[in-house]
Design a protein around this motif. Structure first.
Motif, PDB file in Angstrom:
ATOM      1  N   TYR A  88      39.062  86.761  21.538  1.00  0.00           N
ATOM      2  CA  TYR A  88      38.987  87.408  22.837  1.00  0.00           C
ATOM      3  C   TYR A  88      38.892  86.423  23.982  1.00  0.00           C
ATOM      4  CZ  TYR A  88      38.933  91.712  20.318  1.00  0.00           C
ATOM      5  OH  TYR A  88      39.284  92.746  19.493  1.00  0.00           O
ATOM      6  N   GLY A  89      39.463  85.240  23.789  1.00  0.00           N
ATOM      7  CA  GLY A  89      39.728  84.368  24.905  1.00  0.00           C
ATOM      8  C   GLY A  89      38.808  83.198  25.152  1.00  0.00           C
ATOM      9  N   THR A  90      37.846  82.928  24.281  1.00  0.00           N
ATOM     10  CA  THR A  90      37.008  81.764  24.507  1.00  0.00           C
ATOM     11  C   THR A  90      37.846  80.513  24.278  1.00  0.00           C
ATOM     12  OG1 THR A  90      35.101  83.002  23.719  1.00  0.00           O
ATOM     13  CG2 THR A  90      34.873  80.620  23.853  1.00  0.00           C
ATOM     14  N   ARG A  91      37.867  79.621  25.258  1.00  0.00           N
ATOM     15  CA  ARG A  91      38.730  78.444  25.189  1.00  0.00           C
ATOM     16  C   ARG A  91      38.251  77.417  24.169  1.00  0.00           C
ATOM     17  NH1 ARG A  91      38.544  79.795  30.667  1.00  0.00           N
ATOM     18  NH2 ARG A  91      40.541  80.564  31.401  1.00  0.00           N
ATOM     19  N   GLN A  92      36.938  77.191  24.100  1.00  0.00           N
ATOM     20  CA  GLN A  92      36.371  76.257  23.138  1.00  0.00           C
ATOM     21  C   GLN A  92      35.133  76.874  22.509  1.00  0.00           C
ATOM     22  OE1 GLN A  92      36.018  72.059  24.127  1.00  0.00           O
ATOM     23  NE2 GLN A  92      37.215  72.409  25.983  1.00  0.00           N
ATOM     24  N   ILE A  93      34.930  76.540  21.240  1.00  0.00           N
ATOM     25  CA  ILE A  93      33.771  77.061  20.514  1.00  0.00           C
ATOM     26  C   ILE A  93      33.148  75.917  19.720  1.00  0.00           C
ATOM     27  CG2 ILE A  93      32.930  78.743  18.821  1.00  0.00           C
ATOM     28  CD1 ILE A  93      35.483  80.376  19.381  1.00  0.00           C
ATOM     29  N   TYR A 129      31.120  72.314  13.870  1.00  0.00           N
ATOM     30  CA  TYR A 129      32.539  72.645  13.831  1.00  0.00           C
ATOM     31  C   TYR A 129      32.971  73.058  15.231  1.00  0.00           C
ATOM     32  CZ  TYR A 129      31.944  72.845   8.770  1.00  0.00           C
ATOM     33  OH  TYR A 129      31.664  72.536   7.467  1.00  0.00           O
ATOM     34  N   THR A 130      34.193  72.694  15.610  1.00  0.00           N
ATOM     35  CA  THR A 130      34.685  73.041  16.943  1.00  0.00           C
ATOM     36  C   THR A 130      36.073  73.670  16.860  1.00  0.00           C
ATOM     37  OG1 THR A 130      35.625  70.829  17.276  1.00  0.00           O
ATOM     38  CG2 THR A 130      33.388  71.213  18.089  1.00  0.00           C
ATOM     39  N   TYR A 131      36.329  74.477  17.851  1.00  0.00           N
ATOM     40  CA  TYR A 131      37.628  75.121  18.030  1.00  0.00           C
ATOM     41  C   TYR A 131      38.021  74.923  19.481  1.00  0.00           C
ATOM     42  CZ  TYR A 131      40.964  78.912  18.799  1.00  0.00           C
ATOM     43  OH  TYR A 131      42.062  79.650  19.149  1.00  0.00           O
ATOM     44  N   ASN A 132      39.256  74.519  19.714  1.00  0.00           N
ATOM     45  CA  ASN A 132      39.759  74.319  21.062  1.00  0.00           C
ATOM     46  C   ASN A 132      41.165  74.905  21.118  1.00  0.00           C
ATOM     47  OD1 ASN A 132      40.774  73.375  23.501  1.00  0.00           O
ATOM     48  ND2 ASN A 132      39.722  71.415  23.346  1.00  0.00           N
ATOM     49  N   ILE A 133      41.348  75.937  21.917  1.00  0.00           N
ATOM     50  CA  ILE A 133      42.638  76.623  21.975  1.00  0.00           C
ATOM     51  C   ILE A 133      43.755  75.694  22.445  1.00  0.00           C
ATOM     52  CG2 ILE A 133      42.335  77.537  24.310  1.00  0.00           C
ATOM     53  CD1 ILE A 133      44.044  79.360  21.396  1.00  0.00           C
ATOM     54  N   SER A 134      43.434  74.694  23.260  1.00  0.00           N
ATOM     55  CA  SER A 134      44.488  73.824  23.799  1.00  0.00           C
ATOM     56  C   SER A 134      45.085  72.895  22.750  1.00  0.00           C
ATOM     57  CB  SER A 134      43.956  73.010  24.981  1.00  0.00           C
ATOM     58  OG  SER A 134      42.959  72.123  24.554  1.00  0.00           O
ATOM     59  N   ASN A 135      44.372  72.603  21.663  1.00  0.00           N
ATOM     60  CA  ASN A 135      44.966  71.750  20.635  1.00  0.00           C
ATOM     61  C   ASN A 135      44.939  72.399  19.251  1.00  0.00           C
ATOM     62  OD1 ASN A 135      42.345  71.455  19.675  1.00  0.00           O
ATOM     63  ND2 ASN A 135      42.101  69.406  20.522  1.00  0.00           N
ATOM     64  N   TYR A 136      44.684  73.685  19.212  1.00  0.00           N
ATOM     65  CA  TYR A 136      44.630  74.390  17.932  1.00  0.00           C
ATOM     66  C   TYR A 136      46.013  74.480  17.279  1.00  0.00           C
ATOM     67  CZ  TYR A 136      45.025  78.501  14.973  1.00  0.00           C
ATOM     68  OH  TYR A 136      45.334  79.351  13.950  1.00  0.00           O
ATOM     69  N   ASN A 137      47.006  74.869  18.026  1.00  0.00           N
ATOM     70  CA  ASN A 137      48.338  75.100  17.479  1.00  0.00           C
ATOM     71  C   ASN A 137      49.290  74.054  18.037  1.00  0.00           C
ATOM     72  OD1 ASN A 137      50.450  76.245  16.153  1.00  0.00           O
ATOM     73  ND2 ASN A 137      50.516  78.117  17.360  1.00  0.00           N
ATOM     74  N   HIS A 138      49.517  73.000  17.276  1.00  0.00           N
ATOM     75  CA  HIS A 138      50.372  71.918  17.750  1.00  0.00           C
ATOM     76  C   HIS A 138      51.831  72.361  17.843  1.00  0.00           C
ATOM     77  CE1 HIS A 138      50.635  71.636  13.378  1.00  0.00           C
ATOM     78  NE2 HIS A 138      51.786  71.049  13.547  1.00  0.00           N
ATOM     79  N   LYS A 139      52.557  71.739  18.733  1.00  0.00           N
ATOM     80  CA  LYS A 139      53.964  72.058  18.932  1.00  0.00           C
ATOM     81  C   LYS A 139      54.761  71.600  17.712  1.00  0.00           C
ATOM     82  CE  LYS A 139      57.647  71.583  22.335  1.00  0.00           C
ATOM     83  NZ  LYS A 139      58.036  72.961  22.268  1.00  0.00           N
ATOM     84  N   ARG A 140      55.550  72.488  17.192  1.00  0.00           N
ATOM     85  CA  ARG A 140      56.354  72.174  16.013  1.00  0.00           C
ATOM     86  C   ARG A 140      57.771  71.807  16.434  1.00  0.00           C
ATOM     87  NH1 ARG A 140      52.482  75.622  15.039  1.00  0.00           N
ATOM     88  NH2 ARG A 140      51.357  75.545  13.083  1.00  0.00           N
ATOM     89  N   ASP A 141      58.270  70.763  15.850  1.00  0.00           N
ATOM     90  CA  ASP A 141      59.593  70.256  16.190  1.00  0.00           C
ATOM     91  C   ASP A 141      60.695  71.288  15.917  1.00  0.00           C
ATOM     92  OD1 ASP A 141      61.479  68.301  16.993  1.00  0.00           O
ATOM     93  OD2 ASP A 141      61.888  67.856  14.878  1.00  0.00           O
ATOM     94  N   TRP A 142      60.524  72.083  14.877  1.00  0.00           N
ATOM     95  CA  TRP A 142      61.569  73.020  14.483  1.00  0.00           C
ATOM     96  C   TRP A 142      61.580  74.307  15.300  1.00  0.00           C
ATOM     97  CZ3 TRP A 142      59.313  77.528  13.269  1.00  0.00           C
ATOM     98  CH2 TRP A 142      57.999  77.498  12.802  1.00  0.00           C
ATOM     99  N   ASN A 143      60.553  74.559  16.091  1.00  0.00           N
ATOM    100  CA  ASN A 143      60.444  75.824  16.802  1.00  0.00           C
ATOM    101  C   ASN A 143      61.130  75.746  18.169  1.00  0.00           C
ATOM    102  OD1 ASN A 143      59.723  78.437  17.307  1.00  0.00           O
ATOM    103  ND2 ASN A 143      57.612  77.982  17.835  1.00  0.00           N
ATOM    104  N   ASN A 144      62.439  75.732  18.148  1.00  0.00           N
ATOM    105  CA  ASN A 144      63.238  75.689  19.362  1.00  0.00           C
ATOM    106  C   ASN A 144      64.618  76.260  19.065  1.00  0.00           C
ATOM    107  OD1 ASN A 144      65.122  73.519  18.555  1.00  0.00           O
ATOM    108  ND2 ASN A 144      63.276  72.254  18.575  1.00  0.00           N
ATOM    109  N   PRO A 145      65.461  76.521  20.069  1.00  0.00           N
ATOM    110  CA  PRO A 145      66.747  77.163  19.827  1.00  0.00           C
ATOM    111  C   PRO A 145      67.696  76.347  18.958  1.00  0.00           C
ATOM    112  CG  PRO A 145      66.448  76.697  22.166  1.00  0.00           C
ATOM    113  CD  PRO A 145      65.190  76.348  21.471  1.00  0.00           C
ATOM    114  N   ARG A 146      67.546  75.047  18.933  1.00  0.00           N
ATOM    115  CA  ARG A 146      68.458  74.208  18.149  1.00  0.00           C
ATOM    116  C   ARG A 146      68.362  74.538  16.663  1.00  0.00           C
ATOM    117  NH1 ARG A 146      67.769  67.895  17.295  1.00  0.00           N
ATOM    118  NH2 ARG A 146      65.754  68.754  16.784  1.00  0.00           N
ATOM    119  N   PHE A 147      67.174  74.921  16.173  1.00  0.00           N
ATOM    120  CA  PHE A 147      66.986  75.225  14.766  1.00  0.00           C
ATOM    121  C   PHE A 147      67.003  76.731  14.481  1.00  0.00           C
ATOM    122  CE2 PHE A 147      64.995  71.049  15.220  1.00  0.00           C
ATOM    123  CZ  PHE A 147      65.704  70.358  14.241  1.00  0.00           C
ATOM    124  N   TRP A 148      67.347  77.508  15.443  1.00  0.00           N
ATOM    125  CA  TRP A 148      67.354  78.956  15.268  1.00  0.00           C
ATOM    126  C   TRP A 148      68.695  79.414  14.737  1.00  0.00           C
ATOM    127  CZ3 TRP A 148      66.911  83.813  18.531  1.00  0.00           C
ATOM    128  CH2 TRP A 148      65.792  84.540  18.175  1.00  0.00           C
TER     129      TRP A 148
END
Length: 159
Positions: A88-93, A129-148
């Protein structure tokens, strides 16, 4: 070696939150000290036993601190508490849990957390233990139109 209070205080200092949700005595004391020195900070204290309170936060929170709580909750209730704070939107835990409380590294990894610090105090082991929404889900190289399969449809259809 840091104490648990120093480790959590360092997390708060690094985050510099304008809003904090605190669950547990130690978390509330640290959050209260932050609010006392940073008057604009909004502090919300929750009772760990009432996991439904996580749904009623007034706005997206910058930081949530959970201490002295998971040890006294059932595993499903603890997952609900942490999951609601995260979803529900907490940025860091930051969650401090004692060893032998029935929580493992894999439980926290499954919730998107990282092990931040191991702490030994008065003969008792604890882990932060920590959670940070800004670095939780790293950018994946394959997730772009070139690989679609149909790159011309990228961004047009959502299902």
């Amino acid at each position: 070696m840091k104490t648990s209070t120093q480790a959590i205080a360092a997390l708060v200092d690094a985050c510099e939150p304008d809003s904090i949700v605190a669950v547990g005595e130690q978390a509330q004391a640290i959050a209260q000290r932050w609010q006392d020195t940073h008057g604009q900070c909004q502090l919300t204290c929750l009772d760990a036993a009432d996991t439904e309170q996580g749904l009623s936060l007034p706005r997206t929170q910058d930081l949530a601190l959970v201490t002295d709580s998971l040890e006294h909750l059932s595993h499903p209730a603890g997952q609900t508490l942490i999951g609601q704070l995260r979803n529900y939107g907490t940025r860091q835990i930051g969650v401090l849990v004692t060893d032998g409380a029935g929580w493992s590294l894999t439980d926290f990894i499954g919730l998107g957390f990282r092990r931040q610090a191991r702490i030994e105090e008065e003969g008792q082991g604890q882990t932060l233990y920590t959670y940070n929404i800004s670095n939780y889900n790293h950018k994946r190289d394959w997730n772009n139109p070139r690989f679609w399969a149909n790159p011309e449809m990228w961004g047009k259809a959502w299902w």
